[in-house]
Design a protein around this motif. Structure first.
Motif, mmCIF file in Angstrom:
data_model
loop_
_atom_site.group_PDB
_atom_site.id
_atom_site.type_symbol
_atom_site.label_atom_id
_atom_site.label_comp_id
_atom_site.label_asym_id
_atom_site.label_seq_id
_atom_site.Cartn_x
_atom_site.Cartn_y
_atom_site.Cartn_z
ATOM 1 N N SER A 104 0.177 11.346 -19.605
ATOM 2 C CA SER A 104 1.233 11.667 -18.651
ATOM 3 C C SER A 104 1.085 10.859 -17.365
ATOM 4 C CB SER A 104 1.229 13.170 -18.344
ATOM 5 O OG SER A 104 -0.048 13.589 -17.882
ATOM 6 N N PHE A 105 -0.151 10.606 -16.945
ATOM 7 C CA PHE A 105 -0.368 9.804 -15.742
ATOM 8 C C PHE A 105 0.142 8.381 -15.950
ATOM 9 C CE2 PHE A 105 -2.806 6.879 -13.129
ATOM 10 C CZ PHE A 105 -2.728 7.467 -11.871
ATOM 11 N N PHE A 106 -0.235 7.770 -17.070
ATOM 12 C CA PHE A 106 0.193 6.398 -17.330
ATOM 13 C C PHE A 106 1.697 6.331 -17.578
ATOM 14 C CE2 PHE A 106 -4.330 5.704 -18.900
ATOM 15 C CZ PHE A 106 -4.719 5.092 -17.718
ATOM 16 N N ALA A 107 2.258 7.356 -18.228
ATOM 17 C CA ALA A 107 3.705 7.362 -18.467
ATOM 18 C C ALA A 107 4.481 7.358 -17.161
ATOM 19 C CB ALA A 107 4.092 8.583 -19.311
ATOM 20 N N SER A 108 3.960 8.038 -16.148
ATOM 21 C CA SER A 108 4.612 8.068 -14.846
ATOM 22 C C SER A 108 4.318 6.808 -14.044
ATOM 23 C CB SER A 108 4.149 9.298 -14.052
ATOM 24 O OG SER A 108 4.629 9.262 -12.721
ATOM 25 N N PHE A 109 3.063 6.395 -14.037
ATOM 26 C CA PHE A 109 2.668 5.265 -13.194
ATOM 27 C C PHE A 109 3.283 3.954 -13.668
ATOM 28 C CE2 PHE A 109 -0.239 2.221 -11.212
ATOM 29 C CZ PHE A 109 -0.365 2.768 -9.943
ATOM 30 N N MET A 123 0.826 -1.206 0.000
ATOM 31 C CA MET A 123 0.000 0.000 0.000
ATOM 32 C C MET A 123 0.867 1.266 0.000
ATOM 33 S SD MET A 123 -3.267 -0.610 -0.168
ATOM 34 C CE MET A 123 -2.748 -1.754 -1.461
ATOM 35 N N GLN A 124 1.975 1.226 0.722
ATOM 36 C CA GLN A 124 2.877 2.377 0.729
ATOM 37 C C GLN A 124 3.478 2.606 -0.651
ATOM 38 O OE1 GLN A 124 6.155 2.017 3.456
ATOM 39 N NE2 GLN A 124 6.874 4.113 3.119
ATOM 40 N N ALA A 125 3.898 1.518 -1.312
ATOM 41 C CA ALA A 125 4.438 1.649 -2.661
ATOM 42 C C ALA A 125 3.379 2.157 -3.637
ATOM 43 C CB ALA A 125 4.985 0.298 -3.127
ATOM 44 N N THR A 126 2.143 1.684 -3.480
ATOM 45 C CA THR A 126 1.051 2.154 -4.344
ATOM 46 C C THR A 126 0.790 3.633 -4.128
ATOM 47 O OG1 THR A 126 0.024 -0.040 -4.251
ATOM 48 C CG2 THR A 126 -1.357 1.792 -4.967
ATOM 49 N N LEU A 127 0.788 4.061 -2.880
ATOM 50 C CA LEU A 127 0.547 5.480 -2.573
ATOM 51 C C LEU A 127 1.645 6.355 -3.155
ATOM 52 C CD1 LEU A 127 -1.225 7.527 -1.090
ATOM 53 C CD2 LEU A 127 0.156 7.153 0.964
ATOM 54 N N ILE A 128 2.890 5.893 -3.080
ATOM 55 C CA ILE A 128 4.001 6.662 -3.655
ATOM 56 C C ILE A 128 3.829 6.789 -5.163
ATOM 57 C CG2 ILE A 128 6.479 6.630 -4.117
ATOM 58 C CD1 ILE A 128 6.861 5.363 -1.357
ATOM 59 N N SER A 129 3.481 5.693 -5.833
ATOM 60 C CA SER A 129 3.294 5.730 -7.286
ATOM 61 C C SER A 129 2.158 6.660 -7.677
ATOM 62 C CB SER A 129 3.018 4.314 -7.813
ATOM 63 O OG SER A 129 4.169 3.512 -7.715
ATOM 64 N N VAL A 130 1.057 6.607 -6.930
ATOM 65 C CA VAL A 130 -0.089 7.472 -7.242
ATOM 66 C C VAL A 130 0.273 8.938 -7.029
ATOM 67 C CG1 VAL A 130 -2.441 8.087 -6.563
ATOM 68 C CG2 VAL A 130 -1.795 5.685 -6.774
#
Length: 272
Positions: free
Chosen positions: A207-212, A72-79
């Protein structure tokens, strides 16, 4: 069935004549979608290993993902990084595309090449270069460092989408607004921006998908508690075979499809 065999004019190509193209398209789509169709059933497997087809169904790997503080922490960082990169890249890219399209800027090709440079340079070189630079600036394993790199990598996509959007909008309306006393900034937000709003939405999604979805740069400048979701997924696949990866991949595919569908529905239902 007449439309299938007989053309309406001498220049029309019938569907039967384009049958080979339809077959190639279906095969290409099947080739691209097949890996996803394999991953989704594996995410519901009860086995401790990745297996297809699953012998027994279970939601244990989804529970393992949503109940894990590390995942969950990794997911929050990515978001967080993806949202910040999306907002930054869309703002800068829209302003740059507007300036290059509407303005009388010299050496437009040079500026365009600078913005498109991240597409020409291999990602591994960008990752190594960012590691050396950010290590000196103290930005390794930080949200700011990831946001800066992901913004730079998303800018070319925003520029391409927004340039296409500005190429199709009516500049006369903006000029009419300015002739009536509106400032350029006010005319842009009230007249120009509503005309290219769908291009802005598309640029934000790109841009969102390119980063995520980015993982190569994250491998170099994020680790430990600051690792992104893709970085942690890669490390998990390298160290052990964990079916939780299949559950996470299914969630990511679902979110991506939902965002695209919502964007298309919003566009189709908006009156022109």
């Amino acid at each position: 069935m007449k439309w299938l065999f007989q053309p309406a004019s001498l220049t029309q190509v019938t569907h039967l004549q384009r049958l080979w193209l339809y077959i190639i398209t279906v095969l290409a789509m099947a080739f691209l979608v097949a890996p996803t169709l394999v991953v989704i059933p594996m995410s519901f497997s009860e086995s401790q290993f990745l297996e297809f087809p699953p012998k027994a169904l279970s939601l244990r790997w989804y529970e393992n993902y949503f109940m894990s503080s590390q995942w969950m922490q990794a997911t929050l960082i990515s978001v967080n990084v993806a949202v910040l990169s999306m907002l930054t890249a869309t703002t800068i890219g829209t302003a740059a595309a507007y300036a290059l399209w509407i303005g009388t800027v010299r050496f437009k090709t040079v500026f365009w090449a600078l913005f498109a440079l991240p597409l020409a340079i291999p990602v591994i070189l960008l990752a190594v270069g960012s590691l050396f630079v950010f290590a000196r600036l103290g930005l390794v394993n930080t949200t700011l460092g990831l946001t800066l790199m992901h913004t730079a990598m998303a800018l070319p996509f925003v520029m391409i989408v927004m340039t296409a959007g500005f190429a199709s909008y009516d500049i006369n309306q903006e000029q009419a607004a300015r002739s009536l006393g509106a400032t350029r900034l006010y005319a842009f937000f009230t007249v120009t921006l509503p005309q290219v709003k769908f291009s802005v939405v598309s640029a934000m999604l790109f841009s969102f998908f390119a980063s995520f979805d980015e993982v190569v740069v994250a491998m170099y400048i994020s680790t430990g508690s600051g690792a992104t979701l893709n970085r942690k997924m890669f490390a998990s696949l390298r160290d052990q075979v964990d079916p939780t990866i299949a559950a996470i991949s299914t969630c990511l595919v679902t979110v991506s499809v939902l965002l695209i569908v919502i964007g298309q529905l919003t566009r189709s239902r908006t009156p022109r």
